[in-house]
Scaffold this motif. Structure first.
Motif, PDB file in Angstrom:
ATOM      1  N   ARG A 208       2.886  -6.557  -0.489  1.00  0.00           N
ATOM      2  CA  ARG A 208       1.692  -5.767  -0.216  1.00  0.00           C
ATOM      3  C   ARG A 208       1.036  -6.146   1.111  1.00  0.00           C
ATOM      4  NH1 ARG A 208      -1.661  -4.863  -5.685  1.00  0.00           N
ATOM      5  NH2 ARG A 208      -2.348  -3.084  -4.415  1.00  0.00           N
ATOM      6  N   MET A 209       1.771  -6.904   1.911  1.00  0.00           N
ATOM      7  CA  MET A 209       1.189  -7.311   3.192  1.00  0.00           C
ATOM      8  C   MET A 209       0.923  -6.108   4.082  1.00  0.00           C
ATOM      9  SD  MET A 209       2.900 -10.932   4.385  1.00  0.00           S
ATOM     10  CE  MET A 209       4.568 -10.300   4.459  1.00  0.00           C
ATOM     11  N   GLN A 210       1.887  -5.220   4.146  1.00  0.00           N
ATOM     12  CA  GLN A 210       1.698  -4.061   5.023  1.00  0.00           C
ATOM     13  C   GLN A 210       0.568  -3.168   4.518  1.00  0.00           C
ATOM     14  OE1 GLN A 210       5.473  -2.093   5.545  1.00  0.00           O
ATOM     15  NE2 GLN A 210       6.045  -3.439   7.248  1.00  0.00           N
ATOM     16  N   GLU A 211       0.475  -2.994   3.187  1.00  0.00           N
ATOM     17  CA  GLU A 211      -0.624  -2.197   2.623  1.00  0.00           C
ATOM     18  C   GLU A 211      -1.973  -2.770   3.041  1.00  0.00           C
ATOM     19  OE1 GLU A 211      -2.881  -1.594  -1.641  1.00  0.00           O
ATOM     20  OE2 GLU A 211      -0.763  -2.214  -1.635  1.00  0.00           O
ATOM     21  N   VAL A 212      -2.122  -4.088   2.920  1.00  0.00           N
ATOM     22  CA  VAL A 212      -3.375  -4.737   3.289  1.00  0.00           C
ATOM     23  C   VAL A 212      -3.635  -4.597   4.779  1.00  0.00           C
ATOM     24  CG1 VAL A 212      -4.563  -6.961   3.418  1.00  0.00           C
ATOM     25  CG2 VAL A 212      -3.268  -6.352   1.362  1.00  0.00           C
ATOM     26  N   GLY A 213      -2.573  -4.785   5.578  1.00  0.00           N
ATOM     27  CA  GLY A 213      -2.740  -4.668   7.032  1.00  0.00           C
ATOM     28  C   GLY A 213      -3.212  -3.286   7.438  1.00  0.00           C
ATOM     29  N   ILE A 214      -2.591  -2.238   6.877  1.00  0.00           N
ATOM     30  CA  ILE A 214      -2.973  -0.858   7.218  1.00  0.00           C
ATOM     31  C   ILE A 214      -4.407  -0.577   6.781  1.00  0.00           C
ATOM     32  CG2 ILE A 214      -2.506   1.566   6.704  1.00  0.00           C
ATOM     33  CD1 ILE A 214       0.473   0.782   6.505  1.00  0.00           C
ATOM     34  N   ARG A 215      -4.768  -1.007   5.574  1.00  0.00           N
ATOM     35  CA  ARG A 215      -6.111  -0.728   5.082  1.00  0.00           C
ATOM     36  C   ARG A 215      -7.166  -1.459   5.899  1.00  0.00           C
ATOM     37  NH1 ARG A 215      -6.260  -1.204  -1.308  1.00  0.00           N
ATOM     38  NH2 ARG A 215      -8.404  -0.555  -0.879  1.00  0.00           N
ATOM     39  N   LYS A 216      -6.846  -2.682   6.327  1.00  0.00           N
ATOM     40  CA  LYS A 216      -7.792  -3.397   7.173  1.00  0.00           C
ATOM     41  C   LYS A 216      -7.904  -2.740   8.545  1.00  0.00           C
ATOM     42  CE  LYS A 216      -8.334  -8.103   5.555  1.00  0.00           C
ATOM     43  NZ  LYS A 216      -8.308  -9.509   5.964  1.00  0.00           N
ATOM     44  N   ALA A 217      -6.763  -2.260   9.083  1.00  0.00           N
ATOM     45  CA  ALA A 217      -6.770  -1.594  10.380  1.00  0.00           C
ATOM     46  C   ALA A 217      -7.590  -0.300  10.342  1.00  0.00           C
ATOM     47  CB  ALA A 217      -5.339  -1.295  10.828  1.00  0.00           C
ATOM     48  N   LEU A 218      -7.625   0.324   9.152  1.00  0.00           N
ATOM     49  CA  LEU A 218      -8.385   1.563   8.989  1.00  0.00           C
ATOM     50  C   LEU A 218      -9.862   1.313   8.648  1.00  0.00           C
ATOM     51  CD1 LEU A 218      -5.763   3.722   7.061  1.00  0.00           C
ATOM     52  CD2 LEU A 218      -6.400   3.905   9.471  1.00  0.00           C
ATOM     53  N   GLY A 219     -10.244   0.016   8.636  1.00  0.00           N
ATOM     54  CA  GLY A 219     -11.667  -0.302   8.476  1.00  0.00           C
ATOM     55  C   GLY A 219     -12.075  -0.855   7.138  1.00  0.00           C
ATOM     56  N   ALA A 220     -11.127  -1.164   6.242  1.00  0.00           N
ATOM     57  CA  ALA A 220     -11.492  -1.721   4.938  1.00  0.00           C
ATOM     58  C   ALA A 220     -12.035  -3.139   5.092  1.00  0.00           C
ATOM     59  CB  ALA A 220     -10.276  -1.732   4.016  1.00  0.00           C
ATOM     60  N   PHE A 221     -13.109  -3.433   4.392  1.00  0.00           N
ATOM     61  CA  PHE A 221     -13.670  -4.779   4.413  1.00  0.00           C
ATOM     62  C   PHE A 221     -12.956  -5.663   3.388  1.00  0.00           C
ATOM     63  CE2 PHE A 221     -17.212  -2.092   5.864  1.00  0.00           C
ATOM     64  CZ  PHE A 221     -17.475  -2.715   7.076  1.00  0.00           C
ATOM     65  N   ARG A 222     -13.052  -6.973   3.645  1.00  0.00           N
ATOM     66  CA  ARG A 222     -12.346  -7.899   2.763  1.00  0.00           C
ATOM     67  C   ARG A 222     -12.880  -7.819   1.324  1.00  0.00           C
ATOM     68  NH1 ARG A 222     -11.544 -14.533   3.263  1.00  0.00           N
ATOM     69  NH2 ARG A 222      -9.985 -14.643   1.591  1.00  0.00           N
ATOM     70  N   GLN A 223     -14.215  -7.673   1.186  1.00  0.00           N
ATOM     71  CA  GLN A 223     -14.761  -7.619  -0.162  1.00  0.00           C
ATOM     72  C   GLN A 223     -14.264  -6.403  -0.939  1.00  0.00           C
ATOM     73  OE1 GLN A 223     -16.489  -7.838   2.637  1.00  0.00           O
ATOM     74  NE2 GLN A 223     -18.351  -6.539   2.658  1.00  0.00           N
ATOM     75  N   GLN A 224     -13.949  -5.317  -0.182  1.00  0.00           N
ATOM     76  CA  GLN A 224     -13.398  -4.131  -0.839  1.00  0.00           C
ATOM     77  C   GLN A 224     -11.988  -4.408  -1.362  1.00  0.00           C
ATOM     78  OE1 GLN A 224     -13.937  -1.480   2.566  1.00  0.00           O
ATOM     79  NE2 GLN A 224     -15.483  -0.298   1.420  1.00  0.00           N
ATOM     80  N   LEU A 225     -11.223  -5.144  -0.560  1.00  0.00           N
ATOM     81  CA  LEU A 225      -9.868  -5.497  -0.996  1.00  0.00           C
ATOM     82  C   LEU A 225      -9.900  -6.454  -2.190  1.00  0.00           C
ATOM     83  CD1 LEU A 225      -8.248  -5.985   2.518  1.00  0.00           C
ATOM     84  CD2 LEU A 225      -7.868  -4.078   0.955  1.00  0.00           C
ATOM     85  N   VAL A 226     -10.853  -7.400  -2.133  1.00  0.00           N
ATOM     86  CA  VAL A 226     -11.001  -8.331  -3.252  1.00  0.00           C
ATOM     87  C   VAL A 226     -11.342  -7.561  -4.527  1.00  0.00           C
ATOM     88  CG1 VAL A 226     -12.419 -10.185  -4.214  1.00  0.00           C
ATOM     89  CG2 VAL A 226     -11.621 -10.321  -1.849  1.00  0.00           C
ATOM     90  N   ALA A 227     -12.271  -6.612  -4.410  1.00  0.00           N
ATOM     91  CA  ALA A 227     -12.642  -5.790  -5.561  1.00  0.00           C
ATOM     92  C   ALA A 227     -11.444  -5.010  -6.096  1.00  0.00           C
ATOM     93  CB  ALA A 227     -13.768  -4.837  -5.176  1.00  0.00           C
ATOM     94  N   GLN A 228     -10.613  -4.499  -5.157  1.00  0.00           N
ATOM     95  CA  GLN A 228      -9.428  -3.740  -5.549  1.00  0.00           C
ATOM     96  C   GLN A 228      -8.483  -4.602  -6.390  1.00  0.00           C
ATOM     97  OE1 GLN A 228      -8.166  -0.524  -5.058  1.00  0.00           O
ATOM     98  NE2 GLN A 228      -6.402  -1.208  -6.243  1.00  0.00           N
ATOM     99  N   PHE A 229      -8.180  -5.800  -5.896  1.00  0.00           N
ATOM    100  CA  PHE A 229      -7.200  -6.643  -6.588  1.00  0.00           C
ATOM    101  C   PHE A 229      -7.776  -7.240  -7.871  1.00  0.00           C
ATOM    102  CE2 PHE A 229      -5.500  -6.740  -2.181  1.00  0.00           C
ATOM    103  CZ  PHE A 229      -4.297  -6.135  -2.459  1.00  0.00           C
ATOM    104  N   LEU A 230      -9.080  -7.573  -7.870  1.00  0.00           N
ATOM    105  CA  LEU A 230      -9.693  -8.031  -9.112  1.00  0.00           C
ATOM    106  C   LEU A 230      -9.726  -6.900 -10.143  1.00  0.00           C
ATOM    107  CD1 LEU A 230     -12.709 -10.274  -7.985  1.00  0.00           C
ATOM    108  CD2 LEU A 230     -10.617 -10.989  -9.144  1.00  0.00           C
ATOM    109  N   GLY A 231      -9.931  -5.687  -9.681  1.00  0.00           N
ATOM    110  CA  GLY A 231      -9.910  -4.534 -10.583  1.00  0.00           C
ATOM    111  C   GLY A 231      -8.555  -4.367 -11.237  1.00  0.00           C
ATOM    112  N   GLU A 232      -7.485  -4.558 -10.462  1.00  0.00           N
ATOM    113  CA  GLU A 232      -6.143  -4.479 -11.041  1.00  0.00           C
ATOM    114  C   GLU A 232      -5.962  -5.552 -12.117  1.00  0.00           C
ATOM    115  OE1 GLU A 232      -3.167  -4.614  -8.038  1.00  0.00           O
ATOM    116  OE2 GLU A 232      -4.007  -2.940  -6.889  1.00  0.00           O
ATOM    117  N   SER A 233      -6.462  -6.748 -11.826  1.00  0.00           N
ATOM    118  CA  SER A 233      -6.357  -7.838 -12.798  1.00  0.00           C
ATOM    119  C   SER A 233      -7.102  -7.501 -14.073  1.00  0.00           C
ATOM    120  CB  SER A 233      -6.912  -9.132 -12.187  1.00  0.00           C
ATOM    121  OG  SER A 233      -6.945 -10.165 -13.140  1.00  0.00           O
TER     122      SER A 233
END
Length: 806
Positions: free
Chosen positions: A315-340
């Motif tokens: 999922r490295m590329q997914e994270v890289g693209i989403r960050k490049a498009l302006g996603a904040f780290r806390q949004q990514l954390v929320a995404q992965f915690l939500g999956e958990s």
């Protein structure tokens, strides 16, 4: 945004079906086991809390010196209750009831043997809280010849008819005429989480015509249980202190008795005294099963963290693209915690079904009636939900923060993150933790099994196989000589004898005796007494150390002859047990009358008369068949059990026309004594097995993922000539190294844990190296088979496809 996160999470979980399934199954098993254990612990900790003011209810027992050591006894004398009321007028209530006994109960032509009967005093139903179906709790046990029965017993004798006012004929527990009692009340079954249970409760007023008169004045006949309810302003510590003075002011001589008070809520888990009403549990099991639940949850969390951090590479590329498009780290954390949390939520639902389906089976294992009410029990639901959510957050937190830390500039160029080495190290630590916990559980299971089989199979020093025990009834006691004669001539029977105490049960009676020992001093000790027939000891093949057994060939044996065990001679100060033979035994103690009690004709080797929880105590065996008529012991010829039972029953019916023939085998009765250890071993083994299975799931998933990630490397190695065996060894050797480290961690922890558990047993098995070695070998085999299955699969793949797919 939340909707988008939800869709991405579903797609990700569906895309990696295998890893999602491994996680969900691992989490579901972990949560189901934890839920079952939680319900079990909740049940164990709830004992007797249903009584009003349970925190102020205490049971009074006593400690008594027995010459060598002492013992705590839960039962007390009939005299204690009334004396406490006189000396402690500030007590809100004092009640007592008799030992629970068995006997036949009859109404018209309907007759059953009831196993849970007792005499209870008039305040019993005011003191304890039971639900009445019929009758007035304030008057049901006040008058003579009244009885209260449970709903089940009422249905047994009266069906749908009204039970109140009906007559029951109850077998007398002490051998005189039967008791005629009128049903004055019907109650629901006593709750499962009560430390005692009764089905037939006879009014204590009936005891005036039932109990021997000596019972009312004796401090030594511990035939009752005494409970008190303290007033709110009385400190329990102060009451305990005053009980010590109470004992010394009322009991003179050399009884060496100290009274104590136990909180009623502590009895089930913190009391393993002699003469307990029922077999209690042990508070250490609360700690042990709590630890097992934590271990299982830890293993499930480790599985998730291992797989999530390993899968993060995909999922490295997914994270890289989403960050490049302006996603904040806390949004990514929320995404992965939500999956958990989604995984945990799904696992929660599955675990609830697993626990519900397993509860009846588990209740049978535990020997308790335990119900799971997850939807109606708010506390249980909240505890389980919070535990599950905490598990999801804890297990998902590291992967979430780890994955969200990827730098898009490096990832999108195909580079690796600088912390990938730390992630690999974390996975190794987690795998090592899994194996260490699994190895510890395997060692613990083996050692618990060893202790249980040790108790079950230990040589007691006497013969107990093929021995039938038959409780002696009134009519059989009267005609014992004739009954014995008729039984002894049967070809299917090798011997018949009798004793007042059942082998394998506690001996609570003791008295001070004295004699001149072989050093010329007067030995004075408090020693237990057992009364029996001439051949009681020879019947059980006790080993004679000196002298002889009782014998009808010696007319003098009728004049109170005594046989001692070696412990008794040691307590009296003899250097050589043989020198005790021929000594005259007198009443001992400071207030002794110097009365001659008997003379010693023999000494036998020490053997286990009581349970193996107790150390062997000094015992004197008296020849007194009339007083020893508690149980008939009948030794049956090998292979003739059915014939013997049929013949015994026919003879029994000649002398006992009112009572049915009831019997049990001594070896089976002795083994049933250790049912708590058997239940503990079974439950511990099942939960340990599930924990190990959970660990294997995680290792299987991780091995599969590792093999997938190294597919290109495997393909290149095969092109360069590496064999499948070489490649498999390459993929498994790292895991086997972690197993070795896990053993180094697990061995000392398992050793100290099991040593602490074994310390409570008077007789215990040795901790040998074998279980540790077996656990280590099993861990290696499991790890090897788990990893090798994925390694061979990867190694057998066509290298052209492996390299091409990269």
């Amino acid at each position: 945004m939340v909707r988008n996160y939800f869709k991405i999470a579903l797609r990700t979980l569906w895309k990696d079906k295998f890893y999602s399934a491994v996680n969900v199954i691992g989490l579901a098993i972990g949560l189901a086991c934890s839920l079952i254990i939680l319900v079990f612990l909740q049940h164990e900790l709830s004992y007797d809390n249903f009584h009003p003011n349970a925190d102020r209810i205490y049971r009074v027992g006593f400690d008594v010196s027995l010459g060598v050591g002492s013992k705590s006894i839960a039962s007390t004398s009939h005299r204690l209750g009334p004396t406490l009321e006189t000396d402690f007028p500030e007590l809100e209530e004092v009640i007592h009831f008799s030992r629970v006994f068995q006997g036949e109960v009859q109404h018209d032509n309907i007759k059953f043997r009831e196993t849970r009967m007792s005499f209870v005093d008039s305040a019993f139903f005011d003191f304890f809280s039971y639900e009445f179906i019929k009758g007035n709790p304030e008057s049901v046990a006040v008058g003579p010849n009244q009885v209260v029965i449970t709903e089940k017993v009422a249905s047994r004798y009266f069906g749908e008819e009204e039970a109140i006012g009906k007559l029951l004929t109850i077998q007398h527990p002490y051998g005189s005429e039967d008791i005629e009692a009128v049903v004055a009340g019907v109650i629901r079954e006593m709750p499962a989480n009560s430390h005692f249970h009764m089905d037939v409760m006879i009014s204590m007023a009936t005891g005036e015509s039932v109990f021997p008169r000596s019972l009312y004045s004796s401090w030594g006949w511990d035939s009752h249980y005494t409970y008190v309810r303290l007033p709110e302003n009385l400190d329990p510590t102060e009451f305990q202190s005053r009980l010590l003075d109470f004992g010394s002011s009322h009991i003179e001589g050399d009884w060496f008795i100290k009274f104590f008070a136990q909180p009623v809520a502590d009895i089930h888990l913190r009391s393993n005294k002699n003469s307990e009403i029922e077999t209690n549990s042990d508070f250490r099991y609360i700690y042990i099963f709590s630890a097992v639940a934590i271990i299982i949850l830890t293993l499930a969390a480790v599985n998730y963290m291992n797989l999530a951090t390993a899968r993060s590479i995909k999922r490295m590329q997914e994270v890289g693209i989403r960050k490049a498009l302006g996603a904040f780290r806390q949004q990514l954390v929320a995404q992965f915690l939500g999956e958990s949390l989604m995984l945990v939520l799904l696992a929660m639902i599955i675990s609830g079904f697993i626990a519900e389906l397993s509860m009846e089976f588990f209740s049978g294992l535990a020997g308790r009636t335990i119900e799971l009410d997850l939807l109606t029990d708010l506390n249980l639901f909240l505890t389980f939900s919070i535990t599950a959510l905490a598990l999801g957050l804890i297990s998902g937190s590291y992967p979430a923060f780890f994955v969200s830390s990827y730098k898009p500039a490096i990832v999108l160029k195909g580079g690796k993150q600088g912390n990938s080495g730390r992630a690999a190290l974390l996975r190794k630590i987690l795998v090592t933790t899994q194996f260490a916990l699994s190895i510890g559980l395997i060692i613990g299971t083996a050692l618990v099994y060893n202790q249980w089989t040790y108790l079950r199979d230990k040589d007691l020093g006497v013969q107990v196989d093929q021995v039938l025990l038959v409780p002696a009834t009134r009519d059989v006691r009267r005609e014992y000589a004739s009954v014995k004669q008729e039984l002894s001539v049967l070809s299917s029977i090798k011997g018949v004898t009798t004793t007042n105490k059942q082998l394998g049960r506690d001996i609570n009676n003791a008295g001070n005796i004295k004699t001149e020992n072989d050093t010329g001093e007067i030995g004075d000790a408090r020693i237990s007494a057992v009364y029996g027939d001439y051949d009681f000891l020879s019947f059980h093949n006790a080993t004679l150390v000196a002298g002889r057994f009782f014998s009808q060939e010696y007319a003098s044996d009728t004049l109170r002859t005594i046989i001692m065990n070696v412990k008794a001679t040691e307590a009296l100060g003899f250097k050589d047990p043989a020198n005790a033979v021929g000594r005259v035994i007198r009443q001992g103690g400071s207030n002794s009358s110097n009365r001659v009690i008997g003379h010693v004709v023999g000494v036998v080797e020490d053997f286990h008369f009581e349970q193996l929880y107790n150390e062997i105590k000094p015992i004197t065996f008296f020849l007194w068949p009339e007083r020893g008529l508690g149980y008939l012991s009948i030794k049956i010829e090998e292979g003739k059990t059915q014939q013997a039972l049929s013949e015994i029953e026919a003879i029994w019916a000649k002398y006992e026309t009112q009572r049915g023939f009831r019997y049990f085998f001594l070896n089976e009765e002795l083994q049933s004594t250790y049912v708590t250890e058997a239940q503990f071993f079974t439950m511990f083994s099942i939960f340990s097995g599930l924990a190990i299975f959970t660990a294997c799931l995680g290792i299987l998933g991780l091995a599969s993922f590792s093999a997938t990630q190294r597919m290109k490397e495997i393909g290149i190695r095969k092109v360069l000539g590496a064999s499948s065996a070489n490649i498999s060894l390459l993929l498994t050797k790292d895991t086997l190294k972690l197993v070795v480290i896990s053993n180094i961690v697990a061995w000392p922890i398992a050793y100290f844990g099991i040593s602490n558990w074994l310390s409570s047993f008077a007789y215990r098995t040795d901790i040998q190296i074998t279980p540790f070695l077996v656990a280590s070998v099993l861990a290696v085999i499991v790890a090897f088979l788990t990893v090798i299955s994925q390694s061979l699969r990867a190694a057998s793949r066509n290298p052209a496809k492996s390299i091409g797919s990269e």
